[in-house]
Write a protein that holds these residues in place. Structure first.
Motif, PDB file in Angstrom:
ATOM      1  N   PHE A  43      40.023  45.772  40.238  1.00  0.00           N
ATOM      2  CA  PHE A  43      39.115  45.028  39.378  1.00  0.00           C
ATOM      3  C   PHE A  43      37.896  44.544  40.170  1.00  0.00           C
ATOM      4  CE2 PHE A  43      37.525  42.168  36.297  1.00  0.00           C
ATOM      5  CZ  PHE A  43      38.136  42.482  35.102  1.00  0.00           C
TER       6      PHE A  43
ATOM      7  N   PHE B  65      46.263  45.189  40.311  1.00  0.00           N
ATOM      8  CA  PHE B  65      45.307  44.792  39.281  1.00  0.00           C
ATOM      9  C   PHE B  65      44.033  44.179  39.862  1.00  0.00           C
ATOM     10  CE2 PHE B  65      43.995  40.952  36.938  1.00  0.00           C
ATOM     11  CZ  PHE B  65      43.325  41.566  35.901  1.00  0.00           C
ATOM     12  N   ALA B  66      44.177  43.161  40.710  1.00  0.00           N
ATOM     13  CA  ALA B  66      43.005  42.393  41.149  1.00  0.00           C
ATOM     14  C   ALA B  66      42.079  43.223  42.042  1.00  0.00           C
ATOM     15  CB  ALA B  66      43.450  41.125  41.874  1.00  0.00           C
TER      16      ALA B  66
ATOM     17  N   ALA C   1      46.791  49.219  35.404  1.00  0.00           N
ATOM     18  CA  ALA C   1      47.018  47.794  35.165  1.00  0.00           C
ATOM     19  C   ALA C   1      45.759  47.114  34.626  1.00  0.00           C
ATOM     20  CB  ALA C   1      47.481  47.116  36.455  1.00  0.00           C
TER      21      ALA C   1
END
Lengths: 271, 299
Positions: free
Chosen positions: B240, B236-237, B251
């Motif tokens: 992002f 996810f991170a 995600a």
């Protein structure tokens, strides 16, 4: 022939040096960029200053987040270790109906995507009407770290000579004494390794925490993450460096206490 | 006398049988009171309707959220992008990780532990910090951009960040240690006398590697690949921060639908689609691993 081997070895060595440089590059870059005086982040640094660190330390928003991360990490390590160790004892030592199902159930957070756990907890908390606090974060972090403890302690228990306990009981020790003086010291490496792992995961997590956090209770990684969505300047590198230094200190402590190799399972046979 | 003994024995057995229950009680409280109901609730919710005008959930049983995901071109693209990036990251980590593990194990000597510790040290630093370190190298004023400007003599060199390449690099960096650990684990389990015997019997170094060492290390290769693939699928991170909004992995979509568009049923449905893919991979690989008597995944 010999020359050929040496050439091959040199190529492999150079290759590995490059890979190691890549592995360490972003971390070294964060540390160096944080001492740069300019507001726009640069690497290599264009001077030396500690003003961004002073700014970070003086900022209650970020220091508060740092404190929350620290307290949350320690609480998670303590509770996940206690819960995980007890359940590992039950799952490895005893045969009972539904044992395999329970084991799979307790280990399932390792397989579930963290975003799914995050969404599920957020929805559940809002359904039940629990406000976000450090305790709701703690429950979430226990769920994702306890499985690691269960596994690390189970490994230690699997190679355990039960005769040692029987001997202690034979010699008159009570059940509690036997546990305290015989069982616990022998599985201690696994327990401490589990605690260290739980702390590392809890202290660094963004993916789960970003869902169940609230404006009042924010961990440092989530705070940095939110900051990066909007701005990008040298200040954030000072915060990042502080986290790196903190991780390095934690690493030294873990290495002294149990050996990092054990935490990551690379030295199963001990040194 | 005999019956008294028997009753003591039964009483003890009854007490012993309750002990594991008490040991499991604390963890069961957390898992049965929060985790299980939360997951069940989110699953039920993923089968409910979302009224996008009133921003409200309507409790009608429907598979619409799942149907929408698999019929909408945008989400199919998200799914394909996520799988593609995961496969690429797995492939790159496999090739680079194998060489690294091989080097650490056979050439590391007494420094072996230190090599592994350096490799693992980034795991202690939160993924957010590791990701934004890359911005210094790959950002618009980063070292690479300046280098490319100089070499290509242009003011707008090709970007390697805020696009798919940047995300792949970031993910590779985050998950490489897992691959190396898995391969190292299986290299450690190889009896060192086997490749030596091959050499003694006249095999070249290359033959000894391809015919003996490599096949014996395949379980680690397999475990590492499954692990990296599964972790990348749910990442996810990194997408992002390094994707610049142009690399919508699944995600991230869950996050957006949940917190920005507050379409909770659809966010939940995407979460379960992700779980279904990851779970299928794990179950099938677990079967394959068992068939080969190689034990459990995640071990």
């Amino acid at each position: 022939m010999k020359r050929k081997i040496r050439v091959g070895f040199t190529v492999l060595t150079i290759y590995n040096v490059i890979i190691y440089l890549i592995i360490l590059a972003p971390i070294v870059a964060v540390l160096l960029a944080s001492i740069s005086p300019s507001e726009a982040p640069v690497f290599p640094p264009n001077g030396f200053t500690l003003k961004w660190y002073l700014y970070a330390i003086g900022n209650s928003l970020y220091m508060g987040a740092f404190g929350i991360s620290l307290v949350l990490g320690i609480l998670t390590a303590l509770s996940a270790t206690a819960l995980g160790t007890l359940s590992a004892l039950a799952l490895v030592r005893y045969r009972f109906v539904g044992r395999d199902v329970l084991q799979a159930f307790f280990l399932s957070p390792l397989i579930l995507p963290l975003v799914l756990i995050g969404v599920a907890l957020l929805q559940f908390y809002s359904l039940v009407g629990i406000r976000a606090s450090i305790f709701t974060l703690l429950v979430g972090h226990i769920i994702i770290t306890a499985p690691y403890v269960v596994r690390l302690v189970s490994v230690g228990l699997a190679g355990f000579d039960r005769n040692l306990e029987l001997a202690a009981r034979n010699l008159g020790a009570s059940a509690w004494e036997t546990f305290r003086r015989i069982t616990l010291p022998i599985i201690m490496t696994g327990v401490v390794a589990g605690a260290a792992f739980a702390f590392i995961v809890s202290f660094g997590d963004v993916t789960l925490t970003v869902f169940i956090t609230s404006p009042k209770v924010v961990t440092l990684p989530v705070r940095i993450f939110a900051y990066l969505e909007i701005r990008y300047d040298t200040f954030i590198f000072a915060l990042g460096s502080m986290m790196i230094v903190f991780a390095a200190i934690a690493m030294v402590i873990i290495e002294r206490a149990v050996g990092l190799g054990r935490v990551f399972g690379i030295e199963p046979r001990g040194r | 006398m005999a019956s008294a003994k028997a009753s003591v024995a039964t009483r003890r057995r009854a007490r012993v049988n309750l002990l594991p229950f008490f040991l499991l009680l604390p963890v069961m409280v957390v898992f049965l009171a929060v985790f299980a109901p939360a997951v069940i609730h989110i699953f039920l919710q993923s089968l409910w309707k979302f009224d996008s005008f009133r921003l409200a959930i309507v409790r009608d049983l429907t598979a619409a959220n799942y149907v929408k995901f698999f019929t909408d071109a945008y989400y199919l693209n998200v799914l394909w992008l996520t799988i593609r990036i995961s496969l690429i990251v797995t492939g790159i980590s496999l090739v680079i990780g194998y060489c690294l593990a091989y080097f650490i194990f056979y050439r590391g000597g007494r420094f072996r532990t230190y090599y592994v510790l350096i490799l693992l040290s980034p795991l202690l630093v939160t993924v957010v910090v590791r990701a934004f370190g890359w911005l210094l190298f790959l950002g618009d004023n980063g070292l690479l951009a300046q280098f490319l400007k100089f070499v290509l003599r242009t003011d707008s060199p090709p970007r390697v960040i805020f696009n798919e390449q940047g995300v792949i690099l970031g993910l590779f960096h985050v998950y490489l240690p897992f691959m190396v650990l898995a391969i190292l684990g299986s290299l450690q389990r190889i009896d060192i006398s086997l490749p030596m015997a091959a050499r003694n019997l006249g095999a070249s170094a290359y033959q000894a590697f391809t015919r003996v060492t490599l096949p014996l290390s395949l379980p680690g290769v397999f475990t590492g690949s499954v692990l990296v693939f599964v972790l990348t699928m749910g990442s996810f991170a990194v997408p992002f921060l390094l994707g610049g909004g142009k690399v919508p992995m699944i995600a991230m979509q869950v996050y957006e639908k949940e917190l920005v568009f507050i379409n909770w049923p659809f966010a939940g449905a995407m979460g379960f689609i992700l779980l279904a893919i990851v779970g299928t991979v794990i179950i099938f690989s677990g079967r394959a691993l068992e068939r080969g008597k190689y034990g459990v995944v995640f071990q």
